[in-house]
Design a protein around this motif. Structure first.
Motif, PDB file in Angstrom:
ATOM      1  N   ASP A  39       0.822  -1.216   0.000  1.00  0.00           N
ATOM      2  CA  ASP A  39       0.000   0.000   0.000  1.00  0.00           C
ATOM      3  C   ASP A  39       0.853   1.261   0.000  1.00  0.00           C
ATOM      4  O   ASP A  39       0.440   2.292  -0.534  1.00  0.00           O
ATOM      5  N   ALA A  40       2.053   1.175   0.580  1.00  0.00           N
ATOM      6  CA  ALA A  40       2.977   2.310   0.602  1.00  0.00           C
ATOM      7  C   ALA A  40       3.777   2.408  -0.702  1.00  0.00           C
ATOM      8  O   ALA A  40       4.634   3.276  -0.839  1.00  0.00           O
ATOM      9  N   GLY A  41       3.517   1.503  -1.656  1.00  0.00           N
ATOM     10  CA  GLY A  41       4.175   1.569  -2.954  1.00  0.00           C
ATOM     11  C   GLY A  41       5.480   0.813  -3.056  1.00  0.00           C
ATOM     12  O   GLY A  41       6.292   1.085  -3.938  1.00  0.00           O
ATOM     13  N   GLU A  42       5.691  -0.169  -2.190  1.00  0.00           N
ATOM     14  CA  GLU A  42       6.972  -0.879  -2.151  1.00  0.00           C
ATOM     15  C   GLU A  42       6.933  -2.256  -2.813  1.00  0.00           C
ATOM     16  O   GLU A  42       7.754  -3.114  -2.514  1.00  0.00           O
ATOM     17  N   GLY A  43       6.002  -2.480  -3.707  1.00  0.00           N
ATOM     18  CA  GLY A  43       5.920  -3.764  -4.381  1.00  0.00           C
ATOM     19  C   GLY A  43       4.523  -4.016  -4.888  1.00  0.00           C
ATOM     20  O   GLY A  43       3.699  -3.097  -4.977  1.00  0.00           O
ATOM     21  N   ILE A  44       4.266  -5.280  -5.209  1.00  0.00           N
ATOM     22  CA  ILE A  44       2.965  -5.646  -5.761  1.00  0.00           C
ATOM     23  C   ILE A  44       2.689  -7.111  -5.456  1.00  0.00           C
ATOM     24  O   ILE A  44       3.624  -7.900  -5.284  1.00  0.00           O
ATOM     25  N   ALA A  45       1.422  -7.454  -5.381  1.00  0.00           N
ATOM     26  CA  ALA A  45       1.006  -8.859  -5.242  1.00  0.00           C
ATOM     27  C   ALA A  45      -0.116  -9.106  -6.233  1.00  0.00           C
ATOM     28  O   ALA A  45      -0.979  -8.248  -6.431  1.00  0.00           O
ATOM     29  N   TRP A  46      -0.071 -10.271  -6.866  1.00  0.00           N
ATOM     30  CA  TRP A  46      -1.114 -10.678  -7.804  1.00  0.00           C
ATOM     31  C   TRP A  46      -1.647 -12.039  -7.406  1.00  0.00           C
ATOM     32  O   TRP A  46      -0.899 -12.895  -6.936  1.00  0.00           O
ATOM     33  N   ILE A  47      -2.913 -12.239  -7.682  1.00  0.00           N
ATOM     34  CA  ILE A  47      -3.535 -13.546  -7.497  1.00  0.00           C
ATOM     35  C   ILE A  47      -3.818 -14.113  -8.879  1.00  0.00           C
ATOM     36  O   ILE A  47      -4.438 -13.447  -9.722  1.00  0.00           O
ATOM     37  N   ALA A  48      -3.348 -15.323  -9.125  1.00  0.00           N
ATOM     38  CA  ALA A  48      -3.617 -16.013 -10.379  1.00  0.00           C
ATOM     39  C   ALA A  48      -4.977 -16.699 -10.271  1.00  0.00           C
ATOM     40  O   ALA A  48      -5.297 -17.290  -9.241  1.00  0.00           O
ATOM     41  N   GLY A  52     -11.979 -17.862 -12.947  1.00  0.00           N
ATOM     42  CA  GLY A  52     -12.471 -16.977 -11.901  1.00  0.00           C
ATOM     43  C   GLY A  52     -12.161 -17.392 -10.479  1.00  0.00           C
ATOM     44  O   GLY A  52     -12.500 -16.675  -9.541  1.00  0.00           O
ATOM     45  N   ALA A  53     -11.511 -18.536 -10.300  1.00  0.00           N
ATOM     46  CA  ALA A  53     -11.177 -19.008  -8.954  1.00  0.00           C
ATOM     47  C   ALA A  53      -9.680 -18.822  -8.699  1.00  0.00           C
ATOM     48  O   ALA A  53      -8.865 -19.073  -9.590  1.00  0.00           O
ATOM     49  N   PRO A  54      -9.295 -18.366  -7.491  1.00  0.00           N
ATOM     50  CA  PRO A  54      -7.873 -18.196  -7.194  1.00  0.00           C
ATOM     51  C   PRO A  54      -7.147 -19.542  -7.165  1.00  0.00           C
ATOM     52  O   PRO A  54      -7.644 -20.504  -6.579  1.00  0.00           O
ATOM     53  N   VAL A  55      -5.983 -19.594  -7.832  1.00  0.00           N
ATOM     54  CA  VAL A  55      -5.200 -20.830  -7.881  1.00  0.00           C
ATOM     55  C   VAL A  55      -3.753 -20.617  -7.435  1.00  0.00           C
ATOM     56  O   VAL A  55      -3.003 -21.578  -7.283  1.00  0.00           O
ATOM     57  N   GLY A  56      -3.354 -19.361  -7.236  1.00  0.00           N
ATOM     58  CA  GLY A  56      -1.986 -19.078  -6.810  1.00  0.00           C
ATOM     59  C   GLY A  56      -1.784 -17.597  -6.624  1.00  0.00           C
ATOM     60  O   GLY A  56      -2.689 -16.795  -6.862  1.00  0.00           O
ATOM     61  N   PHE A  57      -0.580 -17.243  -6.211  1.00  0.00           N
ATOM     62  CA  PHE A  57      -0.261 -15.832  -6.023  1.00  0.00           C
ATOM     63  C   PHE A  57       1.250 -15.621  -6.117  1.00  0.00           C
ATOM     64  O   PHE A  57       2.040 -16.546  -5.957  1.00  0.00           O
ATOM     65  N   VAL A  58       1.610 -14.380  -6.378  1.00  0.00           N
ATOM     66  CA  VAL A  58       3.011 -13.969  -6.390  1.00  0.00           C
ATOM     67  C   VAL A  58       3.092 -12.588  -5.746  1.00  0.00           C
ATOM     68  O   VAL A  58       2.179 -11.774  -5.895  1.00  0.00           O
ATOM     69  N   CYS A  59       4.170 -12.358  -5.015  1.00  0.00           N
ATOM     70  CA  CYS A  59       4.421 -11.054  -4.400  1.00  0.00           C
ATOM     71  C   CYS A  59       5.830 -10.624  -4.772  1.00  0.00           C
ATOM     72  O   CYS A  59       6.781 -11.413  -4.664  1.00  0.00           O
ATOM     73  N   LEU A  60       5.968  -9.381  -5.219  1.00  0.00           N
ATOM     74  CA  LEU A  60       7.261  -8.834  -5.627  1.00  0.00           C
ATOM     75  C   LEU A  60       7.570  -7.584  -4.818  1.00  0.00           C
ATOM     76  O   LEU A  60       6.671  -6.798  -4.516  1.00  0.00           O
ATOM     77  N   VAL A  61       8.838  -7.416  -4.491  1.00  0.00           N
ATOM     78  CA  VAL A  61       9.302  -6.243  -3.759  1.00  0.00           C
ATOM     79  C   VAL A  61      10.142  -5.407  -4.715  1.00  0.00           C
ATOM     80  O   VAL A  61      10.963  -5.950  -5.467  1.00  0.00           O
ATOM     81  N   ASP A  62       9.932  -4.094  -4.684  1.00  0.00           N
ATOM     82  CA  ASP A  62      10.647  -3.182  -5.582  1.00  0.00           C
ATOM     83  C   ASP A  62      12.143  -3.476  -5.637  1.00  0.00           C
ATOM     84  O   ASP A  62      12.712  -4.002  -4.674  1.00  0.00           O
ATOM     85  N   PRO A  63      12.790  -3.104  -6.755  1.00  0.00           N
ATOM     86  CA  PRO A  63      14.230  -3.358  -6.880  1.00  0.00           C
ATOM     87  C   PRO A  63      15.024  -2.778  -5.713  1.00  0.00           C
ATOM     88  O   PRO A  63      14.747  -1.672  -5.239  1.00  0.00           O
ATOM     89  N   ASP A  64      16.014  -3.554  -5.266  1.00  0.00           N
ATOM     90  CA  ASP A  64      16.892  -3.095  -4.193  1.00  0.00           C
ATOM     91  C   ASP A  64      18.027  -2.255  -4.773  1.00  0.00           C
ATOM     92  O   ASP A  64      18.033  -1.934  -5.972  1.00  0.00           O
ATOM     93  N   ALA A  65      18.991  -1.894  -3.947  1.00  0.00           N
ATOM     94  CA  ALA A  65      20.109  -1.041  -4.380  1.00  0.00           C
ATOM     95  C   ALA A  65      20.943  -1.695  -5.480  1.00  0.00           C
ATOM     96  O   ALA A  65      21.625  -1.007  -6.237  1.00  0.00           O
TER      97      ALA A  65
END
Length: 150
Positions: A39-48, A52-65
């Motif tokens: 929510d603070a803008g430091e990444g993203i999460a998606w549900i696959a 129409g039914a959720p089968v998985g998910f992925v979460c990514l964190v913004d690029p580091d230094a």
């Protein structure tokens, strides 16, 4: 969804008592914190989804230094492994990372999780490091894998 995946994937790697009794609350606390960061803008999460039914998910964190995006989690529900959701989520993760100027992605896999290791290696990910860690009250070894975007 995360605790369900852990219960199936890490059975025999992590203690059953942890997977059955503690992991749901531990994963809930993890996701409350992670969603605040997203929510603070430091990444993203998606549900696959499939039909129409959720089968998985992925979460990514913004690029580091170092210009590397952390794949914080990527899980397909047990009944949907091999259905293509993981491959699709990795492709989306790579595109998202490239849009942010990242040079690579990285993630950790528990040493005993041979299915995940094979999944990533078959898609071009390379072993980079071995790290001692603790999960479920026991010592574990996490394997760091990287995927070059350049």
């Amino acid at each position: 969804m995360h605790a369900q995946s852990w219960a199936a994937t890490y059975r025999g790697i992590l203690p059953d008592t942890f997977l059955d009794n503690e992991a749901p609350a531990e994963r809930t606390a993890h996701w409350i914190k992670r969603m605040e960061e997203i929510d603070a803008g430091e990444g993203i999460a998606w549900i696959a989804e499939l039909d129409g039914a959720p089968v998985g998910f992925v979460c990514l964190v913004d690029p580091d230094a170092n210009g590397s995006v952390l794949v914080d989690n990527l899980h397909a529900l047990p009944g949907f492994k091999g259905a293509g959701a993981g491959t699709a989520m990795l492709a989306a993760a790579q595109a998202w990372a490239r849009e942010r100027g990242a040079r690579r992605l990285h993630l950790s896999v528990l040493e005993g999780n041979q299915a995940a290791i094979g999944f990533y290696e078959s898609r071009g990910w390379r072993f980079a490091a071995r790290e001692d860690d603790r999960m479920g009250g026991i010592g574990v070894v996490s394997l760091v894998y990287v995927f070059a975007l350049e």
